[in-house]
Design a protein around this motif. Sequence first.
Motif, PDB file in Angstrom:
ATOM      1  N   LEU A  50      41.780  43.537  49.944  1.00 16.83           N
ATOM      2  CA  LEU A  50      42.025  44.385  48.775  1.00 16.83           C
ATOM      3  C   LEU A  50      42.889  43.677  47.744  1.00 16.83           C
ATOM      4  CD1 LEU A  50      42.628  47.819  50.529  1.00 16.83           C
ATOM      5  CD2 LEU A  50      40.582  47.063  49.305  1.00 16.83           C
ATOM      6  N   ALA A  51      43.932  42.985  48.187  1.00 12.32           N
ATOM      7  CA  ALA A  51      44.810  42.262  47.265  1.00 12.32           C
ATOM      8  C   ALA A  51      44.038  41.173  46.533  1.00 12.32           C
ATOM      9  CB  ALA A  51      45.985  41.659  48.018  1.00 12.32           C
ATOM     10  N   PHE A  52      43.142  40.487  47.231  1.00 13.74           N
ATOM     11  CA  PHE A  52      42.352  39.439  46.599  1.00 13.74           C
ATOM     12  C   PHE A  52      41.466  40.023  45.497  1.00 13.74           C
ATOM     13  CE2 PHE A  52      38.356  37.054  46.311  1.00 13.74           C
ATOM     14  CZ  PHE A  52      38.853  35.844  45.846  1.00 13.74           C
ATOM     15  N   TYR A  53      40.758  41.094  45.789  1.00 15.65           N
ATOM     16  CA  TYR A  53      39.840  41.659  44.805  1.00 15.65           C
ATOM     17  C   TYR A  53      40.569  42.354  43.659  1.00 15.65           C
ATOM     18  CZ  TYR A  53      35.715  40.294  47.318  1.00 15.65           C
ATOM     19  OH  TYR A  53      34.723  39.538  47.902  1.00 15.65           O
ATOM     20  N   GLU A  54      41.827  42.706  43.845  1.00 13.80           N
ATOM     21  CA  GLU A  54      42.616  43.272  42.755  1.00 13.80           C
ATOM     22  C   GLU A  54      43.231  42.189  41.884  1.00 13.80           C
ATOM     23  OE1 GLU A  54      45.357  45.847  44.758  1.00 13.80           O
ATOM     24  OE2 GLU A  54      43.861  47.427  45.025  1.00 13.80           O
ATOM     25  N   SER A  55      43.260  40.944  42.366  1.00 17.50           N
ATOM     26  CA  SER A  55      43.842  39.844  41.599  1.00 17.50           C
ATOM     27  C   SER A  55      42.858  39.390  40.522  1.00 17.50           C
ATOM     28  CB  SER A  55      44.171  38.672  42.521  1.00 17.50           C
ATOM     29  OG  SER A  55      42.985  38.023  42.951  1.00 17.50           O
ATOM     30  N   ILE A  56      43.383  38.684  39.539  1.00 20.88           N
ATOM     31  CA  ILE A  56      42.544  38.158  38.456  1.00 20.88           C
ATOM     32  C   ILE A  56      41.529  37.166  39.012  1.00 20.88           C
ATOM     33  CG2 ILE A  56      42.578  36.742  36.358  1.00 20.88           C
ATOM     34  CD1 ILE A  56      45.327  38.051  35.754  1.00 20.88           C
TER      35      ILE A  56
END
Length: 55
Positions: free
Chosen positions: A30-36
């Motif tokens: 989730l953190a990866f896909y929320e990152s730019i």
Amino acid sequence: MSKRKKPINNTNIPQHQIEAIARCILPDILAFYESIEGQREFEEWKKQRQAEQKE
């Protein structure tokens, strides 16, 4: 009430171990896909997939 789908597990790995691993890695995914960077890579993947479907 909604029925919960039974997971499909065609491996020798017990379902509870698969679920434990999923709970551990989900926050990172989730953190990866929320990152730019993650959003950029996802957009590139979608464009690539659309190009492959047109062929």
